[in-house]
Design an enzyme around this catalytic site. Structure first.
Site, PDB file in Angstrom:
ATOM      1  N   TYR A  72     -18.632  21.089  20.503  1.00  0.00           N
ATOM      2  CA  TYR A  72     -17.966  20.063  21.310  1.00  0.00           C
ATOM      3  C   TYR A  72     -16.646  19.611  20.696  1.00  0.00           C
ATOM      4  CZ  TYR A  72     -21.005  16.656  18.622  1.00  0.00           C
ATOM      5  OH  TYR A  72     -21.689  15.932  17.677  1.00  0.00           O
ATOM      6  N   GLU A  73     -15.886  18.905  21.501  1.00  0.00           N
ATOM      7  CA  GLU A  73     -14.487  18.543  21.188  1.00  0.00           C
ATOM      8  C   GLU A  73     -13.619  19.779  20.968  1.00  0.00           C
ATOM      9  OE1 GLU A  73     -13.711  15.714  21.872  1.00  0.00           O
ATOM     10  OE2 GLU A  73     -15.661  14.747  21.813  1.00  0.00           O
ATOM     11  N   GLY A  74     -13.931  20.836  21.682  1.00  0.00           N
ATOM     12  CA  GLY A  74     -13.206  22.098  21.541  1.00  0.00           C
ATOM     13  C   GLY A  74     -13.922  22.991  20.560  1.00  0.00           C
TER      14      GLY A  74
END
Length: 586
Positions: A438-440
């Site tokens: 997550y968050e890229g």
């Protein structure tokens, strides 16, 4: 579950002796802060993490979250711990003083964040996203929105979320389809479906403030047509208190591999009332304020889980007696030795220790530049921003990759017991796995580093980062260490410059290996700097530990950089040579 003990001695050494916290604060003109205050905050943060949050970790994993009749229930004790967190002012550490925040330097807050992640990653997630949402509102919202929402976000009375991902739009936000219709009174009706929303709802706070990416009717296509909206769970009455329900709901909660005590929600917005944050069609830029903060914070999740795993592995290795050590009996009272004396176990423990302490130094150096970016002169802010932009993908990707590696090692040190739930080591490994996604994803971080942060600006961010690390090298007193550190740093700079001429396909194929190469190289420089500074302290055990761990890193971990450099230098041909049915078994 392994008992967590906060690494306060290492924090104190890194902040006061290595970073020179007192001189740092004096230069920034914040005379109310010093290393003594930092130590007190760290000590109190450690007490909260150890006494309040850590005991909930295993039980939270076992109990999980429940959704019944549209309401979420988090594990027993989680909401009470949050109320204590808010009452003690922890949520307000970084908030602006204009809205009752404490405006602590990042160098004081980051150690507390690491400890919370180590104690209970699931619990920390809600407070982390609230801090990131608060930052986005602080930097981009109108004064009217700030006056209504910011103080209670800062205090933690209300929590915040980030709503980007849709079932068909993850990394590629140009596919985003959530709509926002203007209502003529300054508000908008937001309609759409978002997934993977951390703490989209919970039983902790009286309101949840959603930041939602959506498209206006006449928006340009692609990412240039995305706007950001503030959409509260509950509308506010004339006294600014939560009142009637907004037109949004939790469709379901995800059943996950890890972080089971954190509610990951599918959020449905059905003509929900919201307000524009920032300018029309500039939502992605506003959201990146939040995302970049969250990416660093996710890196701290990797670091925290790694530290918890290392502590568990070290304790077990000292207590578990099996076989004789090949170098001779180390236990005079028996025929077998604690496994900590087995060379392979020592190798695993030092692999954990060297990467954890190197990552901690990187995180606190990052925090120092966040202080400068906020409080320095205009020139200092501009330079600090370049350093932070370059280091953000490295912190996020390397520290989470490291988190998975070291938590896996923690399971291995325990042997078969590591695979059993009651010991708690496998939970750390399950929980931290999401941090690489997550968050890229970490692949996206690598593309961001080589594509945006290195090549697109012609190496300016890289050069600013080089100069930041060169200042650390210049401060090394031992001539041999200084020469080795400078050589390592210069090699990284020259190799990075060689990448500037890469075409897009070559850079994309090289990205993951270039990021790893950069991380191992820069942390190597940090190890030379740390060990040198430790030698001048009064703590002989600390000095010896840093120097010996540095030597292990240089001999056993740093050589990884050479393999990554060889790999990214090989070009893209072999990566893209296999295609179509060639991927299948014949």
């Amino acid at each position: 579950m392994p008992l967590y003990h906060a690494p306060t001695t290492d924090f104190q050494f890194l902040l006061k002796d290595w970073l020179g916290l007192d001189a740092h604060y004096e230069k920034l003109g914040i005379s109310d802060f010093d290393s003594d205050l930092a130590n007190e905050i760290i000590a109190q943060g450690a007490k909260f993490a150890i006494d309040v949050v850590a005991p909930l970790n295993r039980e939270g994993d076992e109990e999980g979250c429940k959704l019944e009749d549209g309401k979420i229930t988090t594990p027993k004790g989680f909401a009470d711990a949050y109320q204590e967190y808010v009452a003690n002012g922890w949520n307000a550490m970084l908030g602006t003083a204009e809205y009752d925040g404490q405006e602590l330097p990042y160098t004081m807050a980051v150690p507390v964040h690491e400890m919370l992640n180590a104690a209970n990653l699931s619990w920390r997630l809600t407070t982390m996203l609230t801090e990131s949402a608060t930052l986005a509102v602080t930097k981009h919202a109108s004064k009217e929105l700030k006056d209504k929402y910011l103080a209670k976000l800062i205090s933690g009375e209300w929590t915040g979320t980030m709503n980007l991902t849709e079932p068909h739009a993850g990394t590629d936000l140009s596919l985003l389809s959530t709509k926002a219709e203007p209502q003529g009174d300054g508000s908008y009706k937001v309609t759409g479906n978002k997934i993977f929303i951390t703490a989209g709802d919970q039983d902790w706070s009286s309101n949840v403030i959603h930041l939602v990416l959506a498209r206006l009717p006449d928006a340009p296509k692609g990412v240039k047509g995305i706007s950001l909206f503030l959409v509260p769970k509950l509308m506010l009455d004339e006294n600014n208190e939560p009142s009637t329900a907004n037109s949004l709901s939790v469709g379901s909660i995800e059943h996950k591999m890890g972080i089971k005590a954190s509610p990951t929600c599918v959020m449905n917005f059905d003509d929900a009332t919201g307000w524009l944050v920032g300018e029309e069609n500039q939502g992605l830029a506003c959201m990146f304020t939040m995302m970049n903060d969250a990416r660093f914070q996710v890196g701290l999740q990797g670091l925290g889980a790694a530290e918890a795993s290392y502590q568990g592995a070290l304790t077990y290795a000292r207590e578990r007696v099996q076989s004789r050590a090949p170098q001779g009996i180390q236990n005079p009272d028996g025929k077998a030795d604690p496994i900590v004396f087995q060379p392979d176990v020592a190798r695993m423990l030092l692999t954990q220790k060297s990467q954890i302490e190197g990552s901690r130094a990187l995180s606190l150096l990052y925090a120092k530049f966040m202080d400068i970016e906020k409080l320095g002169t205009d020139e200092e802010k501009e330079n600090a921003d370049k350093v932070l932009q370059f280091l953000t993908p490295i912190c996020k990707a390397y520290m989470t990759d490291m988190g998975l590696e070291t938590t896996s090692i923690g399971v291995q040190v325990f042997g078969g017991h590591g695979f059993i739930r009651e010991w708690g080591m496998e939970q750390l490994m399950r929980d931290v796995r999401i941090a690489m996604l997550y968050e890229g994803t970490n692949g996206i971080q690598a593309l961001d580093l080589i594509g945006r942060k290195l090549t697109r600006d012609g190496g300016q961010m890289m050069e600013a980062t080089y100069q930041a690390f060169a200042e650390l090298v210049a401060d090394i007193s031992d001539a041999e260490s200084k020469g080795l550190a400078q050589g390592l740093l210069d090699d990284w700079r020259a190799s990075s410059a060689d990448c500037l001429g890469m075409d897009g396909t070559t850079a994309a194929a090289a990205a993951a290996d270039y990021l790893a190469y950069s991380a191992y190289s820069l942390i190597g420089v940090l190890w030379y700097s740390m060990a040198d500074k430790a030698a001048s302290t009064d703590n002989a055990v600390l000095a010896s530990s840093k120097q010996k761990t540095r030597d292990f890193y240089m001999q056993r971990i740093l050589p990884r950089r050479n393999a990554h450099k060889q790999a990214y230098s090989a070009g893209y041909e072999s990566t893209l040579a296999v295609s179509g049915s060639e991927f299948d078994y014949i």
